[in-house]
Motif scaffolding. Structure first.
Motif, PDB file in Angstrom:
ATOM      1  N   PRO A   9       4.011   2.852   4.100  1.00  0.00           N
ATOM      2  CA  PRO A   9       3.705   1.830   4.854  1.00  0.00           C
ATOM      3  C   PRO A   9       2.321   1.517   3.796  1.00  0.00           C
ATOM      4  N   SER A  10       2.402   0.169   4.035  1.00  0.00           N
ATOM      5  CA  SER A  10       0.746  -0.301   3.000  1.00  0.00           C
ATOM      6  C   SER A  10      -0.751   0.202   4.891  1.00  0.00           C
ATOM      7  N   LYS A  11      -1.227  -0.267   3.903  1.00  0.00           N
ATOM      8  CA  LYS A  11      -3.035   0.357   3.902  1.00  0.00           C
ATOM      9  C   LYS A  11      -3.235  -0.023   4.948  1.00  0.00           C
ATOM     10  N   ASP A  12      -3.064  -1.700   5.253  1.00  0.00           N
ATOM     11  CA  ASP A  12      -3.345  -2.310   6.569  1.00  0.00           C
ATOM     12  C   ASP A  12      -2.744  -2.106   7.923  1.00  0.00           C
ATOM     13  N   LEU A  13      -1.798  -1.532   7.377  1.00  0.00           N
ATOM     14  CA  LEU A  13      -0.320  -1.403   8.513  1.00  0.00           C
ATOM     15  C   LEU A  13      -0.949   0.284   9.381  1.00  0.00           C
ATOM     16  N   ILE A  14      -1.139   1.277   8.420  1.00  0.00           N
ATOM     17  CA  ILE A  14      -2.326   2.625   9.312  1.00  0.00           C
ATOM     18  C   ILE A  14      -2.992   2.446   9.470  1.00  0.00           C
ATOM     19  N   THR A  32      -6.310  10.328  11.116  1.00  0.00           N
ATOM     20  CA  THR A  32      -4.829   8.939  10.349  1.00  0.00           C
ATOM     21  C   THR A  32      -5.654   8.353   9.625  1.00  0.00           C
ATOM     22  N   ARG A  33      -6.659   7.071  10.519  1.00  0.00           N
ATOM     23  CA  ARG A  33      -7.303   6.531   9.718  1.00  0.00           C
ATOM     24  C   ARG A  33      -8.360   6.899   8.523  1.00  0.00           C
ATOM     25  N   ARG A  34      -9.050   7.325   9.137  1.00  0.00           N
ATOM     26  CA  ARG A  34     -10.647   8.142   8.015  1.00  0.00           C
ATOM     27  C   ARG A  34      -9.691   9.100   6.855  1.00  0.00           C
ATOM     28  N   LYS A  35      -8.562   9.279   7.343  1.00  0.00           N
ATOM     29  CA  LYS A  35      -8.194  10.211   5.912  1.00  0.00           C
ATOM     30  C   LYS A  35      -7.366   9.150   4.303  1.00  0.00           C
TER      31      LYS A  35
END
Length: 365
Positions: A347-352, A360-363
């Protein structure tokens, strides 16, 4: 063997061939059937003619006398009262048999004897009877002690003339003024080992029925019960045939066997009451004059050459091949690469950042 010209009531004339032993056995049976007329009870009442057996085999000089004796015997026989001369025993003896239509040819004897008959042969009934065939001479390879009065004892080196060769392994022989049954295993031809007289093995097998039970005395013999069905694959001169029962082969006395579908006869029944002749392999101190020894075929050879054995091996090979093909096919199916699940795209960075949890966003950040 003597040839008789038999004239019947319908005026037909037939030629029949009878052996020495057959004629005398016929005579003995006739005497037993009519004990009064044969003189067994009172010699003065005897009307059945005499037939001197000992003079039959005395030698070549007596052959012409023997012809006359047989002619006189037959003439006297047919002039007896009808209850004797027309009885079934007499009529059947002179009937044409299958063997009479295919008599022994000159190629089957060493040398035919020729006799000159007198000019008045037409008046002489002996003209209807021919001289005997020359008999084969055999040599005894070891001493043999007889076990019954119908047999003849032998010493190693004795020369005998064979009158009749029976498939039972008992041969009727004569030596000077003696005669009797002798085991064929104790005899050898003068001109070489006797394999040439034996039939070749018949590995396809010939169906026979056991008429008398026998318990094996040697390792290579078979024990069978009366009524068992077997296959004969090699007929040997000593009267011990190689037979097959299921997948097993071994020796068995031929005199206790009868071909499947063949009618029983009194002669065969009488033979089965005798003991089996000795085998060649059991003869001690055998001394042959021939350098070449008899060929020996092992039971393993008989078994492996058997049509049933070959067929069973072929079936086993086919079954093994079929099983091998099934295993190979199964292994090929098991070794085929299995389909792997497709890997989804990362998945792309924006989707995450939009869909995943805070940890998960922090990682990602």
């Amino acid at each position: 063997v003597y040839m008789f010209l038999v004239k019947w009531n319908d005026l037909s004339e037939k030629l029949v061939y009878r052996r020495f032993t057959e004629i005398y056995e016929f005579h003995k049976a006739l005497k037993e059937m009519f004990p009064i007329e044969s003189g067994d009870i009172n010699m003065e009442k005897r009307i059945i003619p005499h037939l001197p057996a000992p003079k039959w085999f005395d030698g070549q000089r007596s052959t012409q006398n023997r012809q006359g004796t047989l002619a006189e015997y037959c003439y006297a026989l047919i002039n007896l009262p009808h209850k004797i001369s027309r009885c079934l025993h007499v009529v059947n003896f002179f009937k044409v048999r299958p063997d009479d239509t295919n008599p022994v040819t000159d190629s089957q004897i060493k040398k035919p004897e020729v006799f000159l008959l007198p000019k008045d042969a037409k008046k002489n009934p002996a003209a209807d009877i021919t001289g005997p065939m020359v008999l084969q001479t055999y040599r005894a390879i070891a001493d043999y002690e007889k076990s019954s009065t119908s047999e003849m004892a032998l010493k190693a080196g004795d020369m005998v003339d064979v009158v009749e060769k029976s498939e039972s392994g008992w041969w009727f022989c004569q030596m000077k003024n003696k005669r009797g049954w002798v085991p064929a295993a104790y005899l050898e031809p003068m001109d070489g080992p006797d394999e040439s007289e034996e039939q070749e093995p018949n590995y396809a097998g010939e169906q026979y029925v056991v008429q008398k039970s026998y318990t094996a005395m040697e390792e290579d013999e078979l024990t069978l019960k009366e009524g068992d069905t077997i296959e004969v694959i090699h007929k040997l001169l000593d009267g011990w045939w190689v037979i097959r029962k299921d997948e097993t082969t071994g020796y068995y006395p031929s005199m206790y066997l009868q071909k499947a579908g063949e009618a029983n006869t009194s002669v065969k029944s009488e033979l089965r009451n005798r003991s089996a002749p000795p085998r060649r392999s059991t003869i001690r101190n055998a001394n042959s004059i021939h350098k070449q020894s008899r060929k020996q075929i092992s039971q393993e050879t008989y078994r492996r050459n058997s049509k049933k054995y070959i067929q069973s091996q072929r079936n086993m090979k086919e079954n093994f091949q079929n099983k091998a093909n099934v295993i190979i096919e199964k292994n090929e199916q098991e070794n085929k690469p299995r389909a792997q699940p497709a890997v989804p795209p990362r998945p792309s960075k924006d989707l995450i950042l939009n869909r995943c949890t805070e940890s998960t966003r922090r990682k990602v950040l």
